[in-house]
Design a protein around this motif. Structure first.
Motif, PDB file in Angstrom:
ATOM      1  N   HIS A 217      10.742  67.251  32.796  1.00  0.00           N
ATOM      2  CA  HIS A 217      11.426  67.713  31.615  1.00  0.00           C
ATOM      3  C   HIS A 217      12.871  67.145  31.618  1.00  0.00           C
ATOM      4  O   HIS A 217      13.697  67.405  32.658  1.00  0.00           O
ATOM      5  CB  HIS A 217      11.577  69.370  31.654  1.00  0.00           C
ATOM      6  CG  HIS A 217      12.461  69.919  30.962  1.00  0.00           C
ATOM      7  ND1 HIS A 217      12.440  69.621  29.620  1.00  0.00           N
ATOM      8  CD2 HIS A 217      13.173  70.686  31.280  1.00  0.00           C
ATOM      9  CE1 HIS A 217      13.533  70.630  28.911  1.00  0.00           C
ATOM     10  NE2 HIS A 217      14.030  70.962  30.028  1.00  0.00           N
ATOM     11  N   CYS A 219      16.871  67.564  29.494  1.00  0.00           N
ATOM     12  CA  CYS A 219      17.756  68.364  28.364  1.00  0.00           C
ATOM     13  C   CYS A 219      18.890  68.447  28.571  1.00  0.00           C
ATOM     14  O   CYS A 219      19.264  67.851  29.891  1.00  0.00           O
ATOM     15  CB  CYS A 219      17.065  69.825  28.368  1.00  0.00           C
ATOM     16  SG  CYS A 219      17.513  70.782  30.086  1.00  0.00           S
ATOM     17  N   ASP A 315      12.838  72.767  23.350  1.00  0.00           N
ATOM     18  CA  ASP A 315      13.558  71.956  23.996  1.00  0.00           C
ATOM     19  C   ASP A 315      14.036  72.079  25.183  1.00  0.00           C
ATOM     20  O   ASP A 315      14.382  71.230  26.114  1.00  0.00           O
ATOM     21  CB  ASP A 315      15.103  72.090  22.943  1.00  0.00           C
ATOM     22  CG  ASP A 315      15.509  71.047  21.873  1.00  0.00           C
ATOM     23  OD1 ASP A 315      14.257  70.231  21.615  1.00  0.00           O
ATOM     24  OD2 ASP A 315      16.207  71.082  21.405  1.00  0.00           O
ATOM     25  N   CYS A 316      13.789  73.552  25.695  1.00  0.00           N
ATOM     26  CA  CYS A 316      14.173  73.668  27.008  1.00  0.00           C
ATOM     27  C   CYS A 316      13.608  75.320  27.375  1.00  0.00           C
ATOM     28  O   CYS A 316      12.887  75.566  26.711  1.00  0.00           O
ATOM     29  CB  CYS A 316      15.851  73.820  27.156  1.00  0.00           C
ATOM     30  SG  CYS A 316      16.282  73.935  28.881  1.00  0.00           S
ATOM     31  N   GLY A 317      13.817  75.662  28.506  1.00  0.00           N
ATOM     32  CA  GLY A 317      13.395  77.059  28.708  1.00  0.00           C
ATOM     33  C   GLY A 317      14.260  77.904  28.040  1.00  0.00           C
ATOM     34  O   GLY A 317      15.254  77.590  27.439  1.00  0.00           O
TER      35      GLY A 317
HETATM   36 ZN   LIG Z   1      15.870  72.312  30.191  1.00  0.00          ZN
END
Ligand SMILES: [Zn+2]
Length: 353
Positions: A217, A219, A315-317
């Motif tokens: 992941h 970001c 997009d992210c947590g």
């Molecule tokens: Zn992230």
């Protein structure tokens, strides 16, 4: 569904859990029922969104996605690597003060706890070796060389990933938020290259078949509705990112200013055996996307990425740091539902092409 969709990981913790942890610390046995309730509620609400893959929402990851495995180690000091966020605040990592290095806990324990309640497949996020490598001080540690540290770090990371795979993870996602940050810290690219090399050393320990269940992941960071490296040009990161020997990539995209340009770079560098899950939900934006909006973002991505290599993600947590209250659980699950429904709409349309 033609297009696979997966979350990145974290869900905001319930306010009563955040308050109790602030009062009692994260390891008080009294917190156990609160952690259990948070995981149960997260799993049930996740499944109610229709998401074909879920997580435990990182409810037990204290204090964050980066240091959960090493928090509380006796051979650390709190004054390590500093992450500056655009909103003005900083988060700080622990610094290693003595060898040997080992994890204090592995993420598979959290995953198995969630699996007790889950009907759907559970994925598990773990932190990258490169992020934890920043714990080793620049000045070195007498009697414990950097090479010895890296050997211990790679062993611990491999152990954690294998435990997750063996205990039934749908897949394992390596969080590599520091990739884009590395370009900001060191614009020459040396730091990023060293991160890629280190993470590839770790990935090389797995078979090609295992790596199909391992993803990465990336970001620009997400904390208190702010980022740490959004100003860094993706074109500086993505060519290196796809050098990583992983099968899946979870790339934040919804929050980018020029998505078409990013998609062009992805198309140029994505390898035939890799799948990219593009972010269709802007996690730090409180506005809840409509499913039609998500569908349009996927149609846009499908103009650049072959359908058989495309997936969608957030997009992210939603709360990589456990005390982040900038997003509510209701908002997070509503946005996840929009991702799932929007992906289904796009799959219907694109699947018929
Ligand atoms: Zn992230």
């Amino acid at each position: 569904m033609v297009i696979p969709t997966e979350p990145v990981g974290s869900i905001p913790r319930p306010p009563d859990l955040i308050a109790a942890v602030a009062k009692k610390g994260n390891e008080d046995p009294d917190l156990q029922p609160l952690y259990d309730a948070a995981v149960y509620d997260t799993v049930k609400r996740f499944e109610a969104t229709g998401s074909p893959v879920i997580t435990d929402g990182e409810q037990r990851k204290y204090h964050n996605f980066w240091t959960y495995s090493v928090h509380g180690l006796r051979n650390t000091a709190p004054d390590g690597f500093r992450i500056p966020f655009a909103a003005g605040h900083t988060r700080r990592m622990p610094r290693l003060t003595a060898g040997p290095f080992s994890y204090r806990r592995y993420a598979d324990e959290d995953m198995v706890a969630a699996m007790r309640y889950a009907q759907m497949p559970v994925k598990q996020a773990v932190i990258s070796p490169s992020a934890l490598s920043l714990m080793y001080p620049a000045g070195g540690i007498p009697g414990y060389s950097r090479d010895e540290f890296i050997a211990d770090l790679l062993r611990e990371h491999e152990t954690e990933v294998r435990r997750c795979l063996q205990r039934g993870a749908y897949n394992v996602q390596i969080d590599f938020t520091e990739g884009r940050l590395a370009v900001k810290v060191d614009p020459t690219g040396h730091l990023l290259n060293s991160f890629i090399d280190l993470n590839n050393l770790a990935l090389s320990r797995f078979s090609a078949q295992e790596r199909r269940r391992i993803g990465v992941h990336t970001c620009p960071g997400g904390d208190c509705d702010s980022t740490h490296s959004a100003e860094v040009d993706y074109a500086e990161l993505l060519p290196s990112l796809f050098q990583l020997k992983a099968g899946n990539f979870y790339v934040s995209l919804a929050g980018e200013k020029d998505r078409a340009r990013v998609l062009q770079v992805i198309r140029r560098h994505l390898k035939p055996d890799q799948r990219v899950f593009v972010g269709v939900i802007a996690t730090i934006d409180p506005r809840i996307e409509s499913r039609e909006e998500v569908r349009e973002r996927i149609h846009e991505a499908a103009e650049y990425i072959p359908l058989e290599q495309l997936g969608t993600t957030d997009d992210c947590g939603f709360s990589p740091f456990s005390d982040d209250t900038s997003t509510t659980r209701d908002t997070a699950f509503a946005k996840i539902r929009a991702r799932v429904e929007g992906t289904a709409l796009a799959s219907e349309k694109l699947g018929r092409r």
